[in-house]
Design an enzyme around this catalytic site. Sequence first.
Site, PDB file in Angstrom:
ATOM      1  CE1 TYR A   3     -41.468   4.219 -14.287  1.00  0.00           C
ATOM      2  CE2 TYR A   3     -43.173   4.291 -15.961  1.00  0.00           C
ATOM      3  CZ  TYR A   3     -42.759   4.505 -14.663  1.00  0.00           C
ATOM      4  OH  TYR A   3     -43.638   5.015 -13.747  1.00  0.00           O
TER       5      TYR A   3
ATOM      6  CG  HIS B   5     -41.178  10.137 -12.635  1.00  0.00           C
ATOM      7  ND1 HIS B   5     -40.535   9.265 -13.501  1.00  0.00           N
ATOM      8  CD2 HIS B   5     -41.783   9.350 -11.707  1.00  0.00           C
ATOM      9  CE1 HIS B   5     -40.772   8.018 -13.115  1.00  0.00           C
ATOM     10  NE2 HIS B   5     -41.513   8.051 -12.023  1.00  0.00           N
TER      11      HIS B   5
END
Length: 328
Positions: free
Chosen positions: A54, A138
């Site tokens: 992010y 992830h």
Amino acid sequence: MTVLGRSGVEVAPLGFGAAGIGNLYTAVSDEQAHEAIDAAWAAGMRYFDTAPHYGIGLSERRLGAALRARPRTEYTISTKVGRRLEPWDGGGDDLANGFAVPATHRRVWDFSADGVRRSLEESLTRLGLDRVDAVYLHDPDDHADQAFREAYPALEKLRSEGVVGAVGAGMNQAGMLARFVRDTDVDMVLCAGRYTLLDQRALTDLLPAAQERGTSVVVGGAFNSGLLADPRPGATYNYTQASAELLDRALRLKTLAGRHGTTLRASALAFCAAHPAVASVLVGTRSADEVRDCAEQFTAPVPAGFWQELRDTGLLPPGAPVPTEEPS
């Protein structure tokens, strides 16, 4: 608060997804990001989820800075492994990956045991913490073999060493998450966008498996990246512009919600939270106003007649649990 699986790690029913403060799509200032986290705290949100991906580390840095003055025992924080960040001097920005930040680093897929440890150590440095409570693998979609053979055992070892309290996987699909639930001892999985008012794929396999195994499910993407928050031409679904068919469906849902005296946002959040396997719903917010709105919508009652009309019109499958109901 709900415990993640058998880990002892607790999460709040509404959590703060920190992709937005990593400048997802558009930039926000450090001050705006800090205000959003302060608003989340004031609203009682005590679960914060982030990732190196992010904003190539920006989300972790901002989240760590904003939480630094908070008592560490009063909140739960999770991050993710699988993409290591390497310095990059090629210039440009990171908008190709969805983040409005300078391309100071590049992402390197790494689901090796060493990569898991290195990634976590670097995340702790960015967060300014000595531990996180939970870690997800992830997006291992295209790296299944290494993820199951190397990365997951590395997380299991970190958990047994007490370095992290809970381990799991986070993905934008339900199929491989169901495999993690069945074939490993994960405490939780983060399912993004696959259990919403527009997409119930997780209901087929993942959610029943999680119930059977006592594994917690954290739901992300309750608004399907924007369409269920504000259905209008140009709204996004799964990070791209929504099709005309999906937009029409979302507008029908919004009309029905209004007819029953509720909002589409409230019903979208209530639907995700209603399944008994779901421990927390993450909302991706980038401003204090958005945080306050989500917190208000999350606690707003949704009339039973709304759910019934959704079923009567075929907008909701009969087996999907709704608030106050047991799963059928």
